[in-house]
Structures are given as C-alpha cells and as structure tokens.
Motif scaffolding. Structure first.
Motif, PDB file in Angstrom:
ATOM      1  N   LEU A 136       8.213   9.394   2.826  1.00  0.00           N
ATOM      2  CA  LEU A 136       7.098   8.742   3.538  1.00  0.00           C
ATOM      3  C   LEU A 136       7.110   7.236   3.321  1.00  0.00           C
ATOM      4  CD1 LEU A 136       4.203  11.245   2.664  1.00  0.00           C
ATOM      5  CD2 LEU A 136       5.558  11.138   4.774  1.00  0.00           C
ATOM      6  N   LEU A 137       7.618   6.784   2.203  1.00  0.00           N
ATOM      7  CA  LEU A 137       7.686   5.350   1.911  1.00  0.00           C
ATOM      8  C   LEU A 137       8.796   4.681   2.691  1.00  0.00           C
ATOM      9  CD1 LEU A 137       7.313   5.552  -1.983  1.00  0.00           C
ATOM     10  CD2 LEU A 137       5.494   5.188  -0.300  1.00  0.00           C
TER      11      LEU A 137
ATOM     12  N   LYS B 170       0.844  -1.191   0.000  1.00  0.00           N
ATOM     13  CA  LYS B 170       0.000   0.000   0.000  1.00  0.00           C
ATOM     14  C   LYS B 170       0.876   1.234   0.000  1.00  0.00           C
ATOM     15  CE  LYS B 170      -3.899  -2.095   2.504  1.00  0.00           C
ATOM     16  NZ  LYS B 170      -4.797  -1.960   3.680  1.00  0.00           N
ATOM     17  N   VAL B 171       0.308   2.344  -0.457  1.00  0.00           N
ATOM     18  CA  VAL B 171       1.027   3.615  -0.461  1.00  0.00           C
ATOM     19  C   VAL B 171       0.201   4.656   0.287  1.00  0.00           C
ATOM     20  CG1 VAL B 171       2.217   3.135  -2.632  1.00  0.00           C
ATOM     21  CG2 VAL B 171      -0.014   4.282  -2.671  1.00  0.00           C
TER      22      VAL B 171
ATOM     23  N   VAL C 257       7.452  21.387 -18.831  1.00  0.00           N
ATOM     24  CA  VAL C 257       7.048  20.281 -17.968  1.00  0.00           C
ATOM     25  C   VAL C 257       8.280  19.559 -17.430  1.00  0.00           C
ATOM     26  CG1 VAL C 257       5.746  18.123 -17.807  1.00  0.00           C
ATOM     27  CG2 VAL C 257       4.927  19.964 -19.299  1.00  0.00           C
ATOM     28  N   THR C 258       8.319  19.417 -16.112  1.00  0.00           N
ATOM     29  CA  THR C 258       9.383  18.659 -15.462  1.00  0.00           C
ATOM     30  C   THR C 258       8.757  17.470 -14.751  1.00  0.00           C
ATOM     31  OG1 THR C 258      10.782  20.609 -15.128  1.00  0.00           O
ATOM     32  CG2 THR C 258      11.202  18.705 -13.715  1.00  0.00           C
ATOM     33  N   THR C 259       9.271  16.279 -15.033  1.00  0.00           N
ATOM     34  CA  THR C 259       8.762  15.051 -14.419  1.00  0.00           C
ATOM     35  C   THR C 259       9.886  14.348 -13.693  1.00  0.00           C
ATOM     36  OG1 THR C 259       7.199  14.805 -16.255  1.00  0.00           O
ATOM     37  CG2 THR C 259       7.501  12.901 -14.809  1.00  0.00           C
ATOM     38  N   VAL C 260       9.656  13.985 -12.449  1.00  0.00           N
ATOM     39  CA  VAL C 260      10.632  13.238 -11.655  1.00  0.00           C
ATOM     40  C   VAL C 260      10.077  11.851 -11.390  1.00  0.00           C
ATOM     41  CG1 VAL C 260      11.855  13.071  -9.452  1.00  0.00           C
ATOM     42  CG2 VAL C 260      11.637  15.291 -10.605  1.00  0.00           C
ATOM     43  N   TYR C 261      10.860  10.834 -11.746  1.00  0.00           N
ATOM     44  CA  TYR C 261      10.505   9.439 -11.484  1.00  0.00           C
ATOM     45  C   TYR C 261      11.418   8.898 -10.403  1.00  0.00           C
ATOM     46  CZ  TYR C 261       7.828   9.302 -15.862  1.00  0.00           C
ATOM     47  OH  TYR C 261       6.929   9.534 -16.864  1.00  0.00           O
ATOM     48  N   VAL C 262      10.824   8.302  -9.380  1.00  0.00           N
ATOM     49  CA  VAL C 262      11.586   7.680  -8.299  1.00  0.00           C
ATOM     50  C   VAL C 262      11.090   6.255  -8.120  1.00  0.00           C
ATOM     51  CG1 VAL C 262      12.315   7.819  -5.885  1.00  0.00           C
ATOM     52  CG2 VAL C 262      11.782   9.917  -7.156  1.00  0.00           C
ATOM     53  N   ARG C 263      12.024   5.299  -8.098  1.00  0.00           N
ATOM     54  CA  ARG C 263      11.641   3.916  -7.764  1.00  0.00           C
ATOM     55  C   ARG C 263      12.282   3.543  -6.441  1.00  0.00           C
ATOM     56  NH1 ARG C 263      13.668  -0.818  -7.245  1.00  0.00           N
ATOM     57  NH2 ARG C 263      15.666  -0.246  -8.207  1.00  0.00           N
ATOM     58  N   TYR C 264      11.431   3.269  -5.461  1.00  0.00           N
ATOM     59  CA  TYR C 264      11.898   2.760  -4.170  1.00  0.00           C
ATOM     60  C   TYR C 264      11.375   1.339  -4.036  1.00  0.00           C
ATOM     61  CZ  TYR C 264      12.184   1.856   0.826  1.00  0.00           C
ATOM     62  OH  TYR C 264      12.433   1.269   2.049  1.00  0.00           O
TER      63      TYR C 264
END
Length: 306
Positions: free
Chosen positions: A303-304, A127-128, A254-261
């Motif tokens: 938070l994750l 869950k997130v 447009v600025t997009t940030v991708y994060v993989r945790y």
C-alpha cells in the motif's frame, strides 16, 4: 517490556527567595558614617588643627593625588583586560567560521549547517494508511479464524497508524499487531538529517535490540532472518525476528517482521499461545505465525509503494 499479552491480561518551581542580607544603609536609606581605614585617632579634629599647622591640607592633597594615580592605573589595567578577553572571543568566532567554510570541501567530513536535510525529499512519505484498513479481510479470516476483537481506539495520527486484532477461542489464541510510522527529517540521529536516514537509524536500532536484548528488557534473544523480495525494490529492506517467551508457566511464540520502505517502517507482530498456565490453549505453529506475519507485512508495504 515483558512477555506479550495473554488471555485475561490485556493486549499488547520557583526556588524560595533567600533572606535579605544586612544593608550598610540606615532606615531611611542614608549612608551610615564609616571611619575610613586611613584615618588616625585625630581625624575628627584635623580641620581645627589645619588652621594652625597646615599639615592636614598637605596630607589631604597628597592622598588625593595618590588616589587619582591609582585610579588611572586601574583604568589602564581594566582596558588591557577587556582587550585580551575581547580579542580571545573574536579569535574563537573566527576559528569557528573558518572551520565551517573550509569543511565544505572535505566530502563526508562536512559538518556545516548547510549539509543537513531539513525537508522531505522526493518519494518520502509524510502520511501512512489506516492500519485497521490495511489488512484484507480474507487474510484475517485465514490466519485468525473466528470472532476478532479490534483494539479501540486505534492509533491513527497521519504519520503513524497502529491496529491490533485478537482472537481468543480455545484452543487458539492469536494476536496480530500492525504498526506503520513515517519518519520526519531530524538532526538528532547520526547522518544527513533526512527522513529516510532517520528511518534507517531506527531500523538498525530495532534489529540490534532483537539480536542482543538488554538483560532488563524482559525479552529473549531472537533468531534473525533477512527477508528479500518485499515490495519497493531497492528502496525496501526487511528482516524477521522469531522469539519464544516463557513467563508464569505459559509459552508464547512471537514472530516480528520489520520492513523499511524509504522513510517508513512497517512492523508486523504475530504471536500465538503455545502453552497456557490456565485454560485449554495451544499448541501454536511457529511456521504458521511466520507465514502470517510475512504475508501481512507484504500486503501492508504494498500500500505504501503503490
């Protein structure tokens, strides 16, 4: 998808039964009399002639004997065919079983069913958090100062949550989008089937789509920048994609940030209207949009981790 939203344009059988064929049976199901192929013109009167000549009985006996021989030969051929087909199918089954049993000792080449991960691994998230509650009020005030419109209803399903904030106050037009998605174990993506690998695959696909968008995607090629230092240490990777959209006389940065945790992907999009075809909007600062997107991505990812 085409260019991001702008002011006044919104945010972001059963087949038919075939006809019955002609039946060889009569109206009440009785078989219609059919002259056998071998019968001659005198077949109907053969029984009467048999009392005088005996030739009919002899012919009938020979025909019965021949028919029995042919039936025995047909049965032998049928048994041989069944043996060949059954033996071939058995050989295929044996080959498959041997393959999966022996593949287990070949390291990364192991394609056996037991190599797939079908449950969540320790540390993976199912869950997130609620995205609308994940961005501090101070951050929103800093980068989107003014009366904000929050997309309703926000997407919040447990493994995925999304929220959008819009500021429309000329000359400023800003849209902030936050999306978090926890991936589940899946054998559809290449790899070991784990939830983390599913997220890794999606992350790589997203980066590739930004670097080399398809000609019909409606998106310009992005400038990609790796972002080290996000929360989560070695369990985290991130990149930033900067794009400039030109459509209908308007220009949007447009600025997009991708994060993989681990098995979760966080996507933060910050766009600003640099030049509008209607109304007094702009300019927008690409560097400020970048700073805002990176800040929000850092806070949400935190938070994750904790």
């Amino acid at each position: 998808p085409g260019a991001p939203g702008a002011p006044g344009q919104g945010g972001a059988f059963q087949p038919p039964r075939p006809p019955l064929g002609q039946s060889s049976q009569g109206q009440y199901g009785q078989q219609q009399a059919v002259r056998p192929d071998w019968a001659g013109p005198d077949a109907v009167d053969a029984s009467a002639e048999a009392d005088h000549t005996g030739t009919f009985s002899e012919r009938w006996r020979r025909r019965g004997s021949d028919s029995r021989g042919e039936r025995r030969a047909d049965r032998r051929k049928h048994r041989r065919l069944l043996f060949i087909v059954g033996g071939g199918a058995l050989a295929v089954v044996i080959a498959v079983v041997v393959y999966f049993l022996t593949a287990g000792g070949s390291g990364s080449a192991n394609l056996g069913f037991g190599s797939l991960v079908t449950t969540f691994l320790p540390g993976e998230l199912q869950k997130v958090p609620n995205a609308c509650q994940s961005v501090p009020g101070g951050t929103l005030t800093q980068y989107l100062p003014g009366q904000l419109k929050v997309a309703a209803p926000p997407l919040n399903t447990g493994p995925q949550s999304e929220c959008t904030w819009t500021l429309d106050k000329p000359p400023v037009y800003r849209v902030l989008e936050v999306n978090m998605q926890a991936y589940s174990p899946s054998g559809l993506a290449p790899g070991d089937g784990s939830a983390t690998f599913a997220a890794e695959y999606a992350y790589a696909q997203d980066e590739s789509a930004k670097q080399d968008p398809g000609p019909k995607s409606g998106q310009p090629k992005a400038t990609i920048t790796d972002l080290p230092g996000m929360p989560g240490g070695n369990d985290t990777v991130a990149f930033e994609a900067a794009q400039v959209f030109n459509a209908g006389g308007a220009t949007t940065d447009v600025t997009t940030v991708y994060v993989r945790y681990r098995n979760v992907i966080v996507t933060v999009v910050m766009n600003g209207l640099d030049h509008a075809n209607k109304g007094n909007y702009g300019p927008a600062s690409p560097s400020q949009l970048s700073t805002a997107a990176e800040t929000v991505a850092n806070q949400v990812t935190g938070l994750l981790v904790h």
